[in-house]
Structures are given as structure tokens and as C-alpha cells.
Design a protein around this motif. Structure first.
Motif, PDB file in Angstrom:
ATOM      1  N   GLU A 131       0.999  -1.025  -0.019  1.00  0.00           N
ATOM      2  CA  GLU A 131       0.004   0.098   0.080  1.00  0.00           C
ATOM      3  C   GLU A 131       0.801   1.461  -0.045  1.00  0.00           C
ATOM      4  OE1 GLU A 131      -3.929  -1.600   2.396  1.00  0.00           O
ATOM      5  OE2 GLU A 131      -2.281  -0.905   3.558  1.00  0.00           O
ATOM      6  N   TYR A 132       1.945   1.284   0.730  1.00  0.00           N
ATOM      7  CA  TYR A 132       2.847   2.303   0.754  1.00  0.00           C
ATOM      8  C   TYR A 132       3.511   2.718  -0.541  1.00  0.00           C
ATOM      9  CZ  TYR A 132       6.991   5.125   1.509  1.00  0.00           C
ATOM     10  OH  TYR A 132       7.727   6.141   1.625  1.00  0.00           O
ATOM     11  N   ASN A 133       3.959   1.509  -1.169  1.00  0.00           N
ATOM     12  CA  ASN A 133       4.596   1.564  -2.502  1.00  0.00           C
ATOM     13  C   ASN A 133       3.685   2.193  -3.538  1.00  0.00           C
ATOM     14  OD1 ASN A 133       7.266   1.131  -1.675  1.00  0.00           O
ATOM     15  ND2 ASN A 133       6.860  -1.355  -2.167  1.00  0.00           N
ATOM     16  N   GLU A 134       2.441   1.762  -3.503  1.00  0.00           N
ATOM     17  CA  GLU A 134       1.498   2.370  -4.501  1.00  0.00           C
ATOM     18  C   GLU A 134       1.154   3.654  -4.169  1.00  0.00           C
ATOM     19  OE1 GLU A 134      -2.975   1.100  -6.012  1.00  0.00           O
ATOM     20  OE2 GLU A 134      -2.167   0.062  -4.359  1.00  0.00           O
ATOM     21  N   ILE A 135       1.187   4.207  -3.222  1.00  0.00           N
ATOM     22  CA  ILE A 135       0.723   5.703  -2.739  1.00  0.00           C
ATOM     23  C   ILE A 135       2.188   6.446  -3.437  1.00  0.00           C
ATOM     24  CG2 ILE A 135       0.562   7.416  -1.095  1.00  0.00           C
ATOM     25  CD1 ILE A 135      -1.212   5.297   0.348  1.00  0.00           C
ATOM     26  N   LYS A 136       3.336   5.785  -2.691  1.00  0.00           N
ATOM     27  CA  LYS A 136       4.575   6.652  -3.466  1.00  0.00           C
ATOM     28  C   LYS A 136       4.691   6.662  -4.786  1.00  0.00           C
ATOM     29  CE  LYS A 136       8.682   4.760  -3.096  1.00  0.00           C
ATOM     30  NZ  LYS A 136       9.123   4.898  -4.599  1.00  0.00           N
ATOM     31  N   MET A 137       4.209   5.631  -5.546  1.00  0.00           N
ATOM     32  CA  MET A 137       4.317   5.838  -7.095  1.00  0.00           C
ATOM     33  C   MET A 137       3.328   6.714  -7.454  1.00  0.00           C
ATOM     34  SD  MET A 137       4.831   1.674  -7.898  1.00  0.00           S
ATOM     35  CE  MET A 137       4.764   1.987  -9.495  1.00  0.00           C
ATOM     36  N   LYS A 138       2.003   7.043  -6.954  1.00  0.00           N
ATOM     37  CA  LYS A 138       1.199   7.734  -7.253  1.00  0.00           C
ATOM     38  C   LYS A 138       1.849   9.174  -7.218  1.00  0.00           C
ATOM     39  CE  LYS A 138      -2.939   5.017  -6.783  1.00  0.00           C
ATOM     40  NZ  LYS A 138      -4.333   4.833  -5.946  1.00  0.00           N
ATOM     41  N   LEU A 139       2.277   9.360  -6.123  1.00  0.00           N
ATOM     42  CA  LEU A 139       2.997  10.668  -6.045  1.00  0.00           C
ATOM     43  C   LEU A 139       4.040  10.947  -7.008  1.00  0.00           C
ATOM     44  CD1 LEU A 139       3.633  13.227  -4.149  1.00  0.00           C
ATOM     45  CD2 LEU A 139       5.193  11.914  -2.970  1.00  0.00           C
ATOM     46  N   GLY A 140       4.821  10.145  -7.101  1.00  0.00           N
ATOM     47  CA  GLY A 140       5.782  10.182  -8.326  1.00  0.00           C
ATOM     48  C   GLY A 140       5.349  10.635  -9.783  1.00  0.00           C
ATOM     49  N   ASP A 141       4.092   9.912  -9.960  1.00  0.00           N
ATOM     50  CA  ASP A 141       3.568  10.170 -11.127  1.00  0.00           C
ATOM     51  C   ASP A 141       2.920  11.548 -11.419  1.00  0.00           C
ATOM     52  OD1 ASP A 141       2.329   8.923 -14.002  1.00  0.00           O
ATOM     53  OD2 ASP A 141       0.632   9.243 -12.953  1.00  0.00           O
TER      54      ASP A 141
END
Length: 445
Positions: free
Chosen positions: A402-412
Motif C-alpha cells: 500500500e505504501y509503495n502504491e501511494i509513493k508511485m502515485k505521488l511520483g507520477d
């Protein structure tokens, strides 16, 4: 003591030179455009074409001047020939002739005047073509310049993602050591770190390619540590009613429109040149000649006496009237009219093309601005979600997935925001360019 002083001075000057070189390696948009224009081969070739037209214009003007000719001949005769008594005799004959003539064009069916007018419009069209090439280079340099700025932002975002993942790796290690997270989370976060580094490497490669594209347009070679200066501008929404005013302004200043117009005017003069074939050609001329004649076996007057006594003057007018040229002139006129019609259609097409370009650039700018606003809101929301995800994971209430998914959304979201920002700034510069301004914000000449 002296050695320490020398070392200190050497260190100081070395630092000063490094800073100077670094400053020279950072190029502004204006410097990039000026360098690209001054080193472009197409512009240099077009300048040569302009010089040829200037020489042609000078030649056409000289057609109004008279032509002056000088001629001389020397003739020797041997063997039997008629003498003064009308009897064949073995004699040697020596004759010398000198002549001087002049011819002035009186009327050429307006061909020279029409040719001068055609040359004038061709010269103006060539000047406009040079400006068009310069503008095209400026647009290409500006586009690649902004692409570099965008790719630098994407690289920065990729590096920030690596930093966030590394921090999370430390936190995960701490949680595992305290028994709050399974060891598999550490493998997952390390896999994510490897993926982030891969993304950063790809971003660096893309940035290198964008640098190469700009350097190739600028014709700049073997220049290491090349970099561009950042552009800081405020993003404001465009006037939605600006398209028509921008278009009518661009009609007066865009060189591609001028080139098409002058080309059409030049082709119109070609019709007049072709019609000159129906008119007579009138020339006024005059001349003077004299000669010397010597025959062996007889008494001959002196050279000076004969040259003075044998002077002959002439004055003439020549009229050449076209009666039948196998319809050549008629077909030339038809061809010239078709070429003129093509040039007029090209001119109208260039105007429509210009309007579409301005309309497209304006729509792209508005879309980019709206996208920038939406992505800015998305960045704020994802930053808050990322902060909350870090807290949840630290307290053991969420998984590493869940954390990695949110971090990737932030980068995108950050990448999309940067893309929208630089797209909007580029389109605004292009619209200003159409509105009588250069890509550097200066009024066009």
C-alpha cells in the motif's frame, strides 16, 4: 612561507577558473538561439541565394545601358587575283580594318521592367525565407530547451523517489528488528528501490538524448558539461479571446506569409515577361569604321592617309516584329498564369495553415494550464496521502504494498505536473512569438 603563498594563490585561481568555465557552460535560451542561427548551414545557403538575386538585379539594371563594340581585322591574300585593271595577276594583298559600334535598346516590350519587378519580389521573398528558417530554428531550439528543463525535473523527481525509498528501507529495517514487520517487507522495499533506480537511470538517459538533440540543432560539437539555465516564469491563464487578434498580428509579421505573398507577386511579373513576346523589339545603333588596303606591284597610299580617307559613319534603327513563333509566346503566358494561380493558392493555404497553428497552440496552452491546475491539486493530495501512508506503515496498520502504491502515485503526479508546466510555458512563448514578439520576449523588427 613562500611555498604556502604560491599554493594559496594557485588554489584561488584554480577555483576562479573553475567557476568561470562553469558559468560559460551554462547557456541561456537567447545564447542557444543566437548560436544555432549563426552556425546553421541552411541560413548560409539562403544568404548565398540572396546574393545571387542581388547580382541578377544589378545585371537587369545594366540592360538599359548601351552596348559598345570594337572590332579589328587583318587580312593577307596570296596568288592570282584581279588587279585594278581588271586583269588577273600574281599579287599579294594586305588589308586592315577597324570599326567601333554602339547599340541602345529603345523598346523591349517592357521585358526588362517586368524582370526588375520580378527580381525585386524574388529578393523580398528570399529575405522572408531567411527569416522563416531563423524562426524555425528558434522554435526547434526553444522546444528542445524546454524539453531539457522538463527532463531535468523528471530526473529530480526520480532521485527524490529513491531518497524516499531509502528512508523507508531504514524504517523497515528498524521495524523488522523490533518485530513489528515481517522480513519479507525488507525484500519488497529493496525491490522497489531497485526499480526506482532503474527509473532514474532511464530518466538520465532521456535527459542525455534531449541534450544531444539540442546540441545537434545548434551544430555544437565536442562541448562537455553543457547545461541550460532554468526559466522561472509565473503561470497565468491566457486570454481566451486572443486567437483572432494573434492571427491578424501574425499575418503582418510571420515570414512564411510574406514569402508566399512575394512569391505570388513575383509570379505575376512572369506573366508580363511572357507577354513581352508579343511586342516588337526596337534598337538604335551607330558605328564608325575605316581601313587600309595594300596591293603589291602598284602604288599605294600611306596607312595614315587611307585611314583618314576611308572613314565611314553609319546610323541605323532595328525593329524586330514577332509574326509567328509557333505559339511559343501564347503557351508561355498560359504557363505563367497557371504558376501564378498556384502561388496565390499557396499564399491562401499558408494563411489558413497559420490560423490552424495559432488555434492549436492556443488550445494546447489552455489544456496544459488546466492540466497543471489539476495535477497541482493531485500533487497536494498525494503528498498528504503519502505522509499518512508513512505514519500508517510505521504504526503497522498498512502493508508495504500500500505504501509503495501511494509513493508511485505521488511520483507520477509530480511528473505530470512538470510536463503540464513546461508545455504551457512553451505554448505561451509560441503564441507570444505569433504576436509580434520573439521567443525571448522581445518585439520583432
Amino acid at each position: 612561507m613562500r611555498l604556502m603563498l604560491i599554493i594559496s594563490l594557485a588554489t584561488y585561481f584554480s577555483f576562479f577558473m573553475d567557476e568561470e568555465v562553469k558559468a560559460q557552460n551554462t547557456w541561456t535560451l537567447e545564447q542557444c538561439i543566437e548560436y544555432a542561427i549563426s552556425h546553421n548551414m541552411d541560413i548560409k545557403q539562403s544568404m548565398n541565394e540572396k546574393k545571387i538575386l542581388q547580382i541578377e538585379r544589378n545585371s537587369l539594371k545594366n540592360n538599359f545601358l548601351p552596348c559598345l563594340y570594337g572590332e579589328s581585322s587583318q587580312k593577307y591574300g596570296f596568288g592570282r587575283s584581279l588587279n585594278r585593271d581588271n586583269v588577273y595577276d600574281d599579287t599579294n594583298i594586305n588589308s586592315t580594318m577597324f570599326s567601333l559600334s554602339i547599340e541602345v535598346p529603345i523598346f523591349d516590350g517592357f521585358k526588362t521592367a517586368a524582370s526588375l519587378a520580378k527580381n525585386k519580389y524574388s529578393l523580398l521573398a528570399q529575405e522572408s525565407n531567411i527569416q522563416f528558417i531563423e524562426n524555425d530554428i528558434s522554435l526547434r531550439v526553444t522546444s528542445n530547451y524546454f524539453q531539457i528543463l522538463l527532463n531535468k525535473e523528471i530526473c529530480r523527481i526520480a532521485q527524490e523517489q529513491i531518497v524516499l525509498t531509502e528512508e523507508q528501507e531504514k524504517k523497515t529495517t528498524f521495524l523488522i528488528e523490533n518485530g513489528k514487520s515481517p522480513k519479507s517487507d525488507l525484500f519488497d522495499i529493496r525491490a522497489q528501490l531497485a526499480n526506482d533506480k532503474l527509473v532514474a537511470t532511464e530518466a538520465k538517459n532521456t535527459l542525455r538524448l534531449s541534450y544531444l538533440d539540442l546540441l545537434q540543432i545548434m551544430e555544437l560539437r565536442d562541448f562537455e558539461q553543457f547545461d541550460v539555465e532554468a526559466i522561472e516564469e509565473t503561470l497565468n491563464l491566457l486570454d481566451t479571446m486572443k486567437i483572432e487578434s494573434t492571427y491578424y498580428t501574425a499575418l503582418d509579421c510571420m515570414p512564411q506569409i510574406k514569402y508566399a505573398y512575394f512569391s505570388a507577386e513575383s509570379s505575376k511579373q512572369s506573366i508580363k515577361i511572357a507577354k513581352s513576346g508579343y511586342y516588337p523589339m526596337v534598337y538604335l545603333g551607330g558605328g564608325i569604321n575605316s581601313g587600309y588596303y595594300h596591293q603589291s606591284g602598284t602604288t599605294n597610299e600611306s596607312f595614315n592617309y587611307q585611314m583618314r580617307n576611308n572613314i565611314q559613319n553609319s546610323l541605323y534603327i532595328t525593329v524586330s516584329i514577332p509574326l509567328f513563333d509557333r505559339f511559343s509566346t501564347r503557351n508561355k503566358i498560359k504557363t505563367a498564369k497557371v504558376e501564378h494561380n498556384k502561388a496565390v493558392l499557396t499564399y491562401e493555404n499558408e494563411k489558413m495553415k497559420l490560423y490552424k497553428e495559432i488555434e492549436q497552440a492556443h488550445l494546447d496552452a489552455i489544456s496544459a494550464f488546466e492540466k497543471y491546475k489539476m495535477t497541482s491539486d493531485a500533487v497536494k493530495a498525494n503528498q498528504e496521502a503519502h505522509r499518512y501512508a508513512q505514519e500508517k506503515y510505521a504504526s503497522g496498520k498498512s502493508s508495504i504494498y500500500e505504501y509503495n502504491e501511494i509513493k508511485m502515485k505521488l511520483g507520477d503526479a509530480l511528473s505530470q505536473q512538470s510536463q503540464a508546466k513546461y508545455t504551457y510555458l512553451l505554448k505561451c512563448k509560441i503564441l507570444d512569438f505569433y504576436s509580434f514578439f520573439t521567443l525571448l520576449g522581445k518585439p520583432l523588427n
